[in-house]
Each structure stands twice: as C-alpha cells, then as structure tokens.
Scaffold this motif. Structure first.
Motif, PDB file in Angstrom:
ATOM      1  N   ARG A 108      -9.540   5.954   4.535  1.00 23.95           N
ATOM      2  CA  ARG A 108      -8.443   5.619   5.434  1.00 23.95           C
ATOM      3  C   ARG A 108      -7.601   4.471   4.901  1.00 23.95           C
ATOM      4  NH1 ARG A 108     -11.881   4.312  10.622  1.00 23.95           N
ATOM      5  NH2 ARG A 108     -12.733   2.949   8.990  1.00 23.95           N
ATOM      6  N   ASP A 109      -8.094   3.792   3.886  1.00 24.76           N
ATOM      7  CA  ASP A 109      -7.355   2.699   3.264  1.00 24.76           C
ATOM      8  C   ASP A 109      -6.160   3.280   2.506  1.00 24.76           C
ATOM      9  OD1 ASP A 109      -6.430   0.693   1.480  1.00 24.76           O
ATOM     10  OD2 ASP A 109      -8.386  -0.268   1.465  1.00 24.76           O
ATOM     11  N   PRO A 110      -4.929   2.801   2.763  1.00 26.00           N
ATOM     12  CA  PRO A 110      -3.765   3.344   2.053  1.00 26.00           C
ATOM     13  C   PRO A 110      -3.871   3.217   0.539  1.00 26.00           C
ATOM     14  CG  PRO A 110      -3.073   1.985   3.918  1.00 26.00           C
ATOM     15  CD  PRO A 110      -4.544   1.788   3.759  1.00 26.00           C
ATOM     16  N   GLY A 111      -4.700   2.297   0.066  1.00 31.97           N
ATOM     17  CA  GLY A 111      -4.839   2.106  -1.373  1.00 31.97           C
ATOM     18  C   GLY A 111      -6.045   2.779  -1.987  1.00 31.97           C
ATOM     19  N   TRP A 112      -6.613   3.796  -1.312  1.00 33.95           N
ATOM     20  CA  TRP A 112      -7.850   4.398  -1.811  1.00 33.95           C
ATOM     21  C   TRP A 112      -7.657   5.058  -3.178  1.00 33.95           C
ATOM     22  CZ3 TRP A 112      -8.532   9.535  -2.987  1.00 33.95           C
ATOM     23  CH2 TRP A 112      -7.624  10.454  -2.451  1.00 33.95           C
ATOM     24  N   GLU A 113      -6.484   5.633  -3.425  1.00 33.34           N
ATOM     25  CA  GLU A 113      -6.255   6.279  -4.721  1.00 33.34           C
ATOM     26  C   GLU A 113      -6.250   5.255  -5.854  1.00 33.34           C
ATOM     27  OE1 GLU A 113      -3.071   9.622  -4.102  1.00 33.34           O
ATOM     28  OE2 GLU A 113      -3.031   8.222  -2.413  1.00 33.34           O
ATOM     29  N   ALA A 114      -5.639   4.104  -5.623  1.00 28.27           N
ATOM     30  CA  ALA A 114      -5.642   3.049  -6.640  1.00 28.27           C
ATOM     31  C   ALA A 114      -7.064   2.565  -6.906  1.00 28.27           C
ATOM     32  CB  ALA A 114      -4.751   1.890  -6.194  1.00 28.27           C
ATOM     33  N   GLN A 115      -7.873   2.519  -5.843  1.00 31.31           N
ATOM     34  CA  GLN A 115      -9.269   2.110  -6.030  1.00 31.31           C
ATOM     35  C   GLN A 115     -10.015   3.114  -6.912  1.00 31.31           C
ATOM     36  OE1 GLN A 115     -11.421   0.591  -2.481  1.00 31.31           O
ATOM     37  NE2 GLN A 115      -9.499   0.891  -1.393  1.00 31.31           N
TER      38      GLN A 115
END
Length: 331
Positions: free
Chosen positions: A193-200
């Motif tokens: 659900r974190d908007p930055g999950w792809e960057a992670q």
C-alpha cells in the motif's frame, strides 16, 4: 449427506446447509469421508458468480480436503479404503463426502493433523505450478511474491527458499503479515500500500525480478512487467484488480519477458497428478522434517462456512482458513 449450498446470486449470495446425494467414485477415483476442507479465494469468487466451475466439476464449493478414503475404484492402487489423505479436487469439498482423482491425493504428512493437512493441497499445488512450472525459478534468482501472507504466498516463499535459495521480496498489508513472511523465509517484506513500494523492490533487487507471482493483475500488470529483469517471468494467479491492463508489448519483446496465467482447475487430472508427484518427492519430506510449515489462522464448523467467507473477504486471514466437517476424525 450434508453439503453447503449457494443460495441467491451475486454479492447477495449466501451459504446454507443443505442435503445432497453422496457421490460415487468412477474410474481412477476415490471417495473421501471429509474431515476438514480449506477455504480458498476461488470459493468466494464462485459463490459470487465470478468463477464458474468447469462443466465436469462438482458445483459444490471446496477445492481441497483431508480425510479418510472409504471407497476406491478397482483400478486404483493407492490410496485404498482406510488411508488418510489430503487431496486437490475440482469441487465438492464443502460436504461430508467428496470424490477425488487418485493421482491428486497425497498422504497426510507425518506430524500433521487433518486440519493442517486440509490446508496444504490448493496452496502447494498452485505455488509449485507458479514457481517451478511457469516461473521456471532457478537457484539464487530474485523473486517478488505479492500477497506473501496468503496461503499460496507462504507456500511459495518456503519452496523458493528451501529448494532454490532465491532472493525473496514479499509484500503484505500489515506488520504482522510481513513478520510472518520473514519468519518463513522471505529476505525482505514491504507494504504494497506504500506508494513507493516499486522503488523499494528496485532497491532490494537492483538487477530486477527474475520471477514475480501476483494475483491482482489488472492495471498493475504493466508496472510489474517493468520490474522484471531481462528474461523475467510474471505469473498471474488471478485478476482480482481488474480484467484489463495496459502493457508495453515492445518491452516484452525487447527484454524477452514472459507473462503467464496459472489457473489449475481446468487442467487435466494427469497434469495435476504430475504436480502431486513433484510435491510428494520434493516438498512432503521437508514438511515431515519441519522445514516447511503451514499456517492455519482460523477454523470454522461446516455450518458456519458463510462466516469463513466473510473473514476472507475482509482480508483478515493470515495463512489459511479451514472448515471442520467431521470432528470425530480429528480425535
């Protein structure tokens, strides 16, 4: 015999106790007196009218069971009457008796009870097919498992870790679920659900994901293809997020990507028997050694199947939900 029937249609459909005819095994089949049956998301989708059973399948819900064989066709060498088994079935699990192809039966692993055994077949058959058959996961590859705390997700993490030593990133929506993913073998667990999950994911697997296993699809499909390494494989278990998604076909061609769907239910009994043989050879010994586990988060008696579905629809489960059909077999 007692069965759970679907009353009504669509979102308003509910599960009620009813009476049905006791099935008889045909060639290559056995009849199981069901002790427990697990609840799977396809059951919920079928109840809602979104996942019709194949024409030759039982209309009764339930894709995996555990119990005791009470009758076997004459051409079946194993299992025979009296054997305790768990089995992947095409339907019919929410009932006192269920027919299963003999090739889709597996022995109850030593050390597990029938409730735990009922939680195994659908998740491990699905995980093996997704990772090993369609995903072609190799030793040390980078793997992203979306929904790692689901039954299939937990099975996939353990198969990938124990048999391939994969570098595993799992996603889950709560701290408790992420902790469970880590405890069974994931190297990292992040909140989808974190908007930055792809960057992670890119930071954790800088070379890209060799394999991604996902059940959402829809508009996330293109974004997940972007996360793949060259020659990467995206395996879709379902399409809960939507029927369609925009993808860059040139990128698929240029980077030699593979996109595969993994629905098992319509596959032949022979194909599913091959999966059963692989599991019995490679995974069942790990279960009996305590190196691979199953996580049952809740049980409900058969007549409260509707409550079990409500819990799954609320996404409150961590691992598997199991219906207790015949408590006497659990003693």
């Amino acid at each position: 015999m007692r069965v759970i029937a679907v009353e009504g249609a669509g979102e308003a459909a509910r599960l009620v106790m009813a009476e049905g005819a006791k099935p008889r095994p045909g060639a290559g089949q056995v009849l199981i007196r069901v002790a427990a049956a697990s609840v799977n998301r396809p059951d919920v989708q079928q109840r809602r009218g979104l996942y019709p059973p194949p024409p030759d399948a039982s209309p009764i819900l339930g894709l995996d069971v555990a119990g005791t064989v009470v009758e076997a066709a004459g051409d079946v060498a194993w299992p025979r009457a009296g054997d305790r088994v768990c089995a992947l079935v095409n339907g019919g699990g929410y009932a006192d008796y269920c027919v299963a192809p003999a090739g889709q039966c597996l022995p109850v692993p030593a050390g597990l009870d029938l409730i735990q055994a009922a939680s195994l077949p659908e998740t491990f058959f699905t995980a093996w097919n997704a990772l090993m058959v369609l995903g072609r996961l190799e030793v040390g590859e980078g793997l992203l498992i979306q929904g790692g705390a689901s039954g299939v997700g937990l099975a996939a993490i353990q198969i990938a870790d124990r048999l391939r030593g994969a570098r595993i990133v799992a996603t889950a929506s709560s701290a408790e679920k992420r902790a469970l993913c880590l405890s069974v073998g994931a190297n990292h667990a992040i909140d989808y659900r974190d908007p930055g999950w792809e960057a992670q994911v890119r930071d954790l697997l800088p070379g890209g994901c060799d394999v991604i296993v996902d059940a959402q699809a829809g508009p996330t499909t293109g974004r997940q293809l972007d996360l793949l390494a060259e020659g990467g494989r995206l395996v879709l278990l379902a399409s809960h997020a939507g029927r369609t998604g925009e993808v860059d076909t040139r990128s698929i061609v240029r980077r030699r990507l593979s996109l595969a769907g993994s629905t098992l239910r319509p596959r032949t009994a022979a194909f599913k028997a091959e999966l059963a043989t692989a599991l019995r050879t490679h995974v069942w010994p790990l279960i009996e050694a305590g190196r691979v586990t199953t996580h049952v988060c809740a049980t409900f008696p058969l007549d409260r199947a509707g409550e079990a579905h409500a819990r799954m629809e609320a996404n409150q489960q961590i691992g598997k939900i199991v219906l207790i059909v015949d408590p006497q077999q659990l003693d």
